[in-house]
Design a protein around this motif. Sequence first.
Motif, PDB file in Angstrom:
ATOM      1  N   LYS A  59     -14.725  -2.863 -14.926  1.00 52.56           N
ATOM      2  CA  LYS A  59     -14.300  -2.473 -13.563  1.00 52.56           C
ATOM      3  C   LYS A  59     -15.337  -2.978 -12.564  1.00 52.56           C
ATOM      4  O   LYS A  59     -16.517  -2.630 -12.660  1.00 52.56           O
ATOM      5  CB  LYS A  59     -14.161  -0.941 -13.486  1.00 52.56           C
ATOM      6  N   GLY A  66     -14.708  -3.693  -5.251  1.00 57.51           N
ATOM      7  CA  GLY A  66     -14.516  -4.694  -4.214  1.00 57.51           C
ATOM      8  C   GLY A  66     -15.757  -4.786  -3.353  1.00 57.51           C
ATOM      9  O   GLY A  66     -16.181  -5.875  -2.954  1.00 57.51           O
ATOM     10  N   GLY A 110     -10.790  -3.110  -3.975  1.00 53.70           N
ATOM     11  CA  GLY A 110     -10.441  -3.810  -2.739  1.00 53.70           C
ATOM     12  C   GLY A 110     -11.219  -3.309  -1.537  1.00 53.70           C
ATOM     13  O   GLY A 110     -10.933  -3.677  -0.406  1.00 53.70           O
ATOM     14  N   GLY A 111     -12.210  -2.467  -1.813  1.00 57.69           N
ATOM     15  CA  GLY A 111     -12.965  -1.802  -0.743  1.00 57.69           C
ATOM     16  C   GLY A 111     -13.647  -2.746   0.241  1.00 57.69           C
ATOM     17  O   GLY A 111     -13.955  -2.347   1.360  1.00 57.69           O
ATOM     18  N   ARG A 116      -9.304  -0.087   2.624  1.00 57.79           N
ATOM     19  CA  ARG A 116      -9.134   1.167   1.885  1.00 57.79           C
ATOM     20  C   ARG A 116      -8.061   2.011   2.557  1.00 57.79           C
ATOM     21  O   ARG A 116      -8.056   2.120   3.785  1.00 57.79           O
ATOM     22  CB  ARG A 116     -10.434   1.985   1.905  1.00 57.79           C
ATOM     23  N   GLY A 117      -7.210   2.612   1.740  1.00 60.86           N
ATOM     24  CA  GLY A 117      -6.118   3.421   2.264  1.00 60.86           C
ATOM     25  C   GLY A 117      -6.570   4.538   3.188  1.00 60.86           C
ATOM     26  O   GLY A 117      -5.989   4.749   4.252  1.00 60.86           O
ATOM     27  N   ASP A 139      -2.375   2.650   1.640  1.00 64.96           N
ATOM     28  CA  ASP A 139      -2.656   2.487   0.211  1.00 64.96           C
ATOM     29  C   ASP A 139      -2.042   1.197  -0.326  1.00 64.96           C
ATOM     30  O   ASP A 139      -2.664   0.486  -1.111  1.00 64.96           O
ATOM     31  CB  ASP A 139      -2.135   3.689  -0.578  1.00 64.96           C
ATOM     32  N   GLY A 193      -4.199  -1.483   0.705  1.00 64.78           N
ATOM     33  CA  GLY A 193      -5.377  -1.489  -0.179  1.00 64.78           C
ATOM     34  C   GLY A 193      -5.084  -2.191  -1.496  1.00 64.78           C
ATOM     35  O   GLY A 193      -5.900  -2.957  -2.011  1.00 64.78           O
ATOM     36  N   ILE A 198      -2.531   0.459  -9.820  1.00 64.08           N
ATOM     37  CA  ILE A 198      -1.461   0.939 -10.685  1.00 64.08           C
ATOM     38  C   ILE A 198      -0.115   0.577 -10.069  1.00 64.08           C
ATOM     39  O   ILE A 198       0.910   0.517 -10.736  1.00 64.08           O
ATOM     40  CB  ILE A 198      -1.602   2.481 -10.850  1.00 64.08           C
ATOM     41  N   ASN A 221       0.877   2.356  -7.371  1.00 64.47           N
ATOM     42  CA  ASN A 221       1.287   3.577  -6.673  1.00 64.47           C
ATOM     43  C   ASN A 221       0.226   4.029  -5.687  1.00 64.47           C
ATOM     44  O   ASN A 221      -0.970   3.941  -5.988  1.00 64.47           O
ATOM     45  CB  ASN A 221       1.493   4.726  -7.670  1.00 64.47           C
ATOM     46  N   PHE A 268      -3.710   6.523  -5.631  1.00 67.94           N
ATOM     47  CA  PHE A 268      -4.566   6.275  -6.788  1.00 67.94           C
ATOM     48  C   PHE A 268      -5.673   5.314  -6.371  1.00 67.94           C
ATOM     49  O   PHE A 268      -5.678   4.818  -5.251  1.00 67.94           O
ATOM     50  CB  PHE A 268      -3.743   5.710  -7.950  1.00 67.94           C
ATOM     51  N   THR A 292      -8.662   2.191  -7.842  1.00 65.42           N
ATOM     52  CA  THR A 292      -8.829   1.178  -8.885  1.00 65.42           C
ATOM     53  C   THR A 292      -9.617   1.750 -10.071  1.00 65.42           C
ATOM     54  O   THR A 292      -9.561   1.193 -11.153  1.00 65.42           O
ATOM     55  CB  THR A 292      -9.487  -0.099  -8.334  1.00 65.42           C
TER      56      THR A 292
HETATM   57  N1  UDP Z   1      -4.998   1.774  -4.187  1.00 63.07           N
HETATM   58  C1  UDP Z   1      -3.859   2.534  -4.426  1.00 63.07           C
HETATM   59  N2  UDP Z   1      -3.390   2.653  -5.710  1.00 63.07           N
HETATM   60  C2  UDP Z   1      -4.000   2.084  -6.770  1.00 63.07           C
HETATM   61  C3  UDP Z   1      -5.186   1.334  -6.537  1.00 63.07           C
HETATM   62  C4  UDP Z   1      -5.657   1.203  -5.243  1.00 63.07           C
HETATM   63  O1  UDP Z   1      -3.268   3.079  -3.501  1.00 63.07           O
HETATM   64  O2  UDP Z   1      -3.518   2.220  -7.911  1.00 63.07           O
HETATM   65  C5  UDP Z   1      -5.479   1.544  -2.803  1.00 63.07           C
HETATM   66  C6  UDP Z   1      -6.253   2.695  -2.192  1.00 63.07           C
HETATM   67  O3  UDP Z   1      -5.876   2.800  -0.844  1.00 63.07           O
HETATM   68  C7  UDP Z   1      -7.705   2.231  -2.301  1.00 63.07           C
HETATM   69  C8  UDP Z   1      -7.579   0.728  -2.119  1.00 63.07           C
HETATM   70  O4  UDP Z   1      -6.344   0.409  -2.779  1.00 63.07           O
HETATM   71  O5  UDP Z   1      -8.484   2.794  -1.290  1.00 63.07           O
HETATM   72  C9  UDP Z   1      -8.712  -0.108  -2.644  1.00 63.07           C
HETATM   73  O6  UDP Z   1      -9.102   0.288  -3.949  1.00 63.07           O
HETATM   74  P1  UDP Z   1     -10.496   1.064  -4.233  1.00 63.07           P
HETATM   75  O7  UDP Z   1     -10.882   1.872  -3.067  1.00 63.07           O
HETATM   76  O8  UDP Z   1     -10.368   1.756  -5.529  1.00 63.07           O
HETATM   77  O9  UDP Z   1     -11.491  -0.160  -4.360  1.00 63.07           O
HETATM   78  P2  UDP Z   1     -13.086  -0.153  -4.642  1.00 63.07           P
HETATM   79  O10 UDP Z   1     -13.651   1.086  -4.059  1.00 63.07           O
HETATM   80  O11 UDP Z   1     -13.282  -0.188  -6.127  1.00 63.07           O
HETATM   81  O12 UDP Z   1     -13.554  -1.409  -3.981  1.00 63.07           O
END
Ligand code: UDP
Length: 235
Positions: A9, A12, A51-52, A56-57, A71, A74, A132, A134, A137, A139
């Motif tokens: 994992k 982002g 995708g941070g 971010r959602g 989301d 995101g 996922i 949805n 949720f 990553t």
């Molecule tokens: N996200 C979501 N469903 C998922 C995975 C990601 O809605 O199954 C959206 C959510 O808004 C999240 C964004 O995608 O804030 C980016 O992913 P994440 O924050 O987990 O990224 P990281 O913090 O690892 O960079």
Amino acid sequence: MKYKRILLKLSGEALMGEKSYGIDPNRLQQYTQEIRKVKDMGVEIAIVIGGGNIFRGVQAEKSGIDRVQGDYMGMLATLINAMALQSALEQGGMYTRLMSGIKIESVCEPFIRRRAIRHLEKGRIVIFGAGIGNPYFTTDSTASLRAIEVEAEVVLKGTRVDGVYTADPEKDPTATKYQTISFQEVYEKNLSVMDMTAFTLCQENNLPIIVFDMNKDGNLSKLVQGEKIGTLITS
Ligand code: UDP
């Protein structure tokens, strides 16, 4: 080799490197080299990338964008990172497949569990994009779920901190690092490893998590060979 099949994992945010937004090409190169070393050892590799660094959602709500819409945005952000990573890995001489949680057929395959396993068996690096699929949720949840689905032996959570600490090491200088810790203890001490959904999935399925510093050269390959790097979380 300690592990035959891993789920890596990557956040982002880490991909941003020294930049304040987007993708740092140096970081992308570094990740490619680290992954290459592990690939050359014959390890089967699945990757989930966040995708941070793009979107971010939760941040959407502040800008007047509906949470669920945010989301999905995101999720698309994770796909942009996944595409960049796929390209970098292929330029590094590796075979890859990108599978998406949301159907985007001109760009990548949809996630199909048996197919993902087949790719791994054939030595392809499988990147899971779009989470996922949805809203609500993360990553991290995607990493836990996909790891269970493709029967990875461990979730390797690469961060910029080198493990799980008694307190936030960036705020509390007396914080010490755990070498190993149980799921139960992480829960009781309210330590932040992953969000609860992601964490519980691993706990209930006896899937160990290792939190480690992905930005340090050689860490990933050492881990795969069984060296004690970062923090191991098990039952
Ligand atoms: N996200 C979501 N469903 C998922 C995975 C990601 O809605 O199954 C959206 C959510 O808004 C999240 C964004 O995608 O804030 C980016 O992913 P994440 O924050 O987990 O990224 P990281 O913090 O690892 O960079």
